[in-house]
Scaffold this motif. Structure first.
Motif, PDB file in Angstrom:
ATOM      1  N   LEU A   1       0.831  -1.203   0.000  1.00 29.07           N
ATOM      2  CA  LEU A   1       0.000   0.000   0.000  1.00 29.07           C
ATOM      3  C   LEU A   1       0.866   1.255   0.000  1.00 29.07           C
ATOM      4  O   LEU A   1       0.659   2.184  -0.806  1.00 29.07           O
ATOM      5  CB  LEU A   1      -0.895  -0.019   1.243  1.00 29.07           C
ATOM      6  N   LEU A   2       1.854   1.296   0.884  1.00 32.46           N
ATOM      7  CA  LEU A   2       2.714   2.466   0.993  1.00 32.46           C
ATOM      8  C   LEU A   2       3.638   2.605  -0.209  1.00 32.46           C
ATOM      9  O   LEU A   2       3.942   3.727  -0.644  1.00 32.46           O
ATOM     10  CB  LEU A   2       3.524   2.392   2.282  1.00 32.46           C
ATOM     11  N   ALA A   3       4.098   1.487  -0.760  1.00 35.17           N
ATOM     12  CA  ALA A   3       4.967   1.545  -1.934  1.00 35.17           C
ATOM     13  C   ALA A   3       4.239   2.149  -3.128  1.00 35.17           C
ATOM     14  O   ALA A   3       4.792   2.979  -3.859  1.00 35.17           O
ATOM     15  CB  ALA A   3       5.488   0.148  -2.269  1.00 35.17           C
ATOM     16  N   ARG A   4       3.010   1.728  -3.338  1.00 30.14           N
ATOM     17  CA  ARG A   4       2.228   2.331  -4.421  1.00 30.14           C
ATOM     18  C   ARG A   4       2.032   3.823  -4.168  1.00 30.14           C
ATOM     19  O   ARG A   4       2.130   4.638  -5.084  1.00 30.14           O
ATOM     20  CB  ARG A   4       0.887   1.614  -4.563  1.00 30.14           C
ATOM     21  N   HIS A   5       1.740   4.175  -2.917  1.00 31.74           N
ATOM     22  CA  HIS A   5       1.517   5.581  -2.565  1.00 31.74           C
ATOM     23  C   HIS A   5       2.781   6.410  -2.802  1.00 31.74           C
ATOM     24  O   HIS A   5       2.694   7.579  -3.222  1.00 31.74           O
ATOM     25  CB  HIS A   5       1.083   5.683  -1.103  1.00 31.74           C
ATOM     26  N   ALA A   6       3.945   5.825  -2.536  1.00 35.05           N
ATOM     27  CA  ALA A   6       5.210   6.535  -2.706  1.00 35.05           C
ATOM     28  C   ALA A   6       5.657   6.603  -4.159  1.00 35.05           C
ATOM     29  O   ALA A   6       6.622   7.314  -4.468  1.00 35.05           O
ATOM     30  CB  ALA A   6       6.301   5.865  -1.870  1.00 35.05           C
ATOM     31  N   GLY A   7       4.988   5.872  -5.038  1.00 33.16           N
ATOM     32  CA  GLY A   7       5.315   5.940  -6.457  1.00 33.16           C
ATOM     33  C   GLY A   7       6.237   4.863  -6.973  1.00 33.16           C
ATOM     34  O   GLY A   7       6.790   4.996  -8.081  1.00 33.16           O
ATOM     35  N   PHE A   8       6.409   3.778  -6.225  1.00 25.93           N
ATOM     36  CA  PHE A   8       7.229   2.674  -6.721  1.00 25.93           C
ATOM     37  C   PHE A   8       6.445   1.902  -7.779  1.00 25.93           C
ATOM     38  O   PHE A   8       5.343   1.415  -7.511  1.00 25.93           O
ATOM     39  CB  PHE A   8       7.623   1.735  -5.583  1.00 25.93           C
ATOM     40  N   ASP A   9       7.026   1.759  -8.957  1.00 27.76           N
ATOM     41  CA  ASP A   9       6.337   1.076 -10.052  1.00 27.76           C
ATOM     42  C   ASP A   9       6.107  -0.392  -9.757  1.00 27.76           C
ATOM     43  O   ASP A   9       5.124  -0.977 -10.219  1.00 27.76           O
ATOM     44  CB  ASP A   9       7.159   1.221 -11.343  1.00 27.76           C
TER      45      ASP A   9
END
Length: 366
Positions: free
Chosen positions: A222-230
């Motif tokens: 969830l946080l990775a997507r929010h931070a912009g990690f592809d």
């Protein structure tokens, strides 16, 4: 009392008063509160109450995202001159039960054509263990680069990897280390700081991080997507790191192109790893140390352990077989497969072994 202090007081009254600590706050409020802490705009007591109250009631998804946004607001972001970057996010509090091999994964991946970044701090709780910084410094490698200098190393085809310290890319966050030590209890900062994403690729940036407890793959995805990690690869690793156990099956998660995370099983025997240890054992003659008034864990002697890990890592890069070598094979193979550089994890393992056995990774390190 200024507007920031009034806002923080209002937030604290909601999450830290009443018969139960169960009053959630919004993403924007969490971001505002964490920004105020990072800017030293509120009293340290208020900062501690904010972080402890959120932890005691358990942070909501929005609260985690808001704190992550504030951390990323305080981060110096640089785009490297490469299309894709892999962000290797090991626990910032380090290792105290094994010799970490992961500090040497970045140069190994670079030798396989994958630009890689690792990051961390010198020391932070709760473990105050051996970190990437300690091991790389013991190996004589640069650990005090500016964000621009670190990105330049990633962009250089002859190097292709870097370490960057939180003190350099997020100094306001790093300044909270003493407060975090005083709080003792794990805070949301511990979860989100590994997702600061200080160095980006021109087109894509991929996260590789570890977990132990079952709720965390969903949270990290969830946080990775929010931070912009592809994409993200979430490894159930030893001590919460990015290297899986060498002697037992495990479960990992990943997502591609911001999609939903999926679980998959891993088995070290399927890629030719046969070990009777879970991770690289601490040497028998390694000195130990203790922290006064700390009953949680006995600390390893950090300089001695870092030196031993550096020696083992450099030997593995020269092709010396053993647990460190196998740890790099396993973690490196997972990354190559996750990125689509190899069709199977076994093929990734073959490619990593070739880079190790040839000594090419060691030459790149030098």
């Amino acid at each position: 009392m200024n507007e920031t202090q009034r806002s923080m007081r209002s937030i604290l009254q909601r999450i830290a008063t009443g018969p139960e600590l169960s009053k959630d706050i919004s993403l924007d409020e969490a971001r505002l509160g964490m920004n105020a802490i990072l800017d030293s705009a509120v009293d340290p007591v208020q900062a501690g109450i904010f972080l402890i109250a959120l932890r005691m009631k358990r942070e909501t998804d929005d609260e985690q995202r808001g704190i992550l946004d504030a951390v990323r607001d305080a981060t110096d972001h640089v785009v490297a001159e490469v299309d894709e970057v892999v962000d290797l996010a090991d626990p910032y509090d380090g290792y105290n039960r094994c010799l970490p091999s992961s500090p040497f994964l970045a140069p190994l991946l670079a030798e396989c054509g994958v630009a890689a970044v690792s990051h961390g701090v010198d020391a932070v709780g709760p473990k105050f263990g051996v970190t990437h910084r300690h091991v790389l410094e013991a190996a004589g490698l640069p650990v005090d680069l500016s964000p621009a200098e670190a990105a330049a190393r990633v962009s250089d085809p002859a190097v292709g990897w870097t370490y960057i310290d939180q003190r350099a890319f997020a100094p306001k966050l790093h300044d909270l280390v003493p407060l975090r030590s005083t709080i003792v209890k794990r805070q949301a900062i511990t979860t989100v700081e590994v997702l600061a994403r200080p160095i980006h690729g021109r087109s894509k940036t991929h996260l590789v991080t570890g977990y132990v407890h079952k709720p965390y793959p969903r949270i990290y995805a969830l946080l990775a997507r929010h931070a912009g990690f592809d994409s993200a690869l979430l490894v159930r690793g030893v001590e919460g790191g990015i290297v899986p156990s060498l002697r037992q099956n495990g479960v990992c998660f990943n997502y591609q192109q911001f999609g939903e995370e999926q679980s998959f099983d891993i088995n070290p025997a399927e890629i030719g790893i046969e070990q009777n240890v879970r991770a690289v054992p601490l040497p028998d003659d390694l000195p130990t140390a203790s922290r006064p008034n700390d009953d949680i864990a006995v600390a390893v002697d950090v300089p001695a352990t870092a030196k031993a890990a550096a020696q083992a890592g450099m030997a593995a890069l020269e092709g010396q077989r053993g647990p460190t070598y196998d740890s790099l094979v396993f973690s490196g193979a997972l990354v190559l497969w996750h990125l689509g550089r190899e069709q199977t994890i076994a093929a990734g393992a073959d490619r990593i072994r070739a880079a190790l056995d040839s000594g090419a990774a060691a030459r790149r390190l030098r």
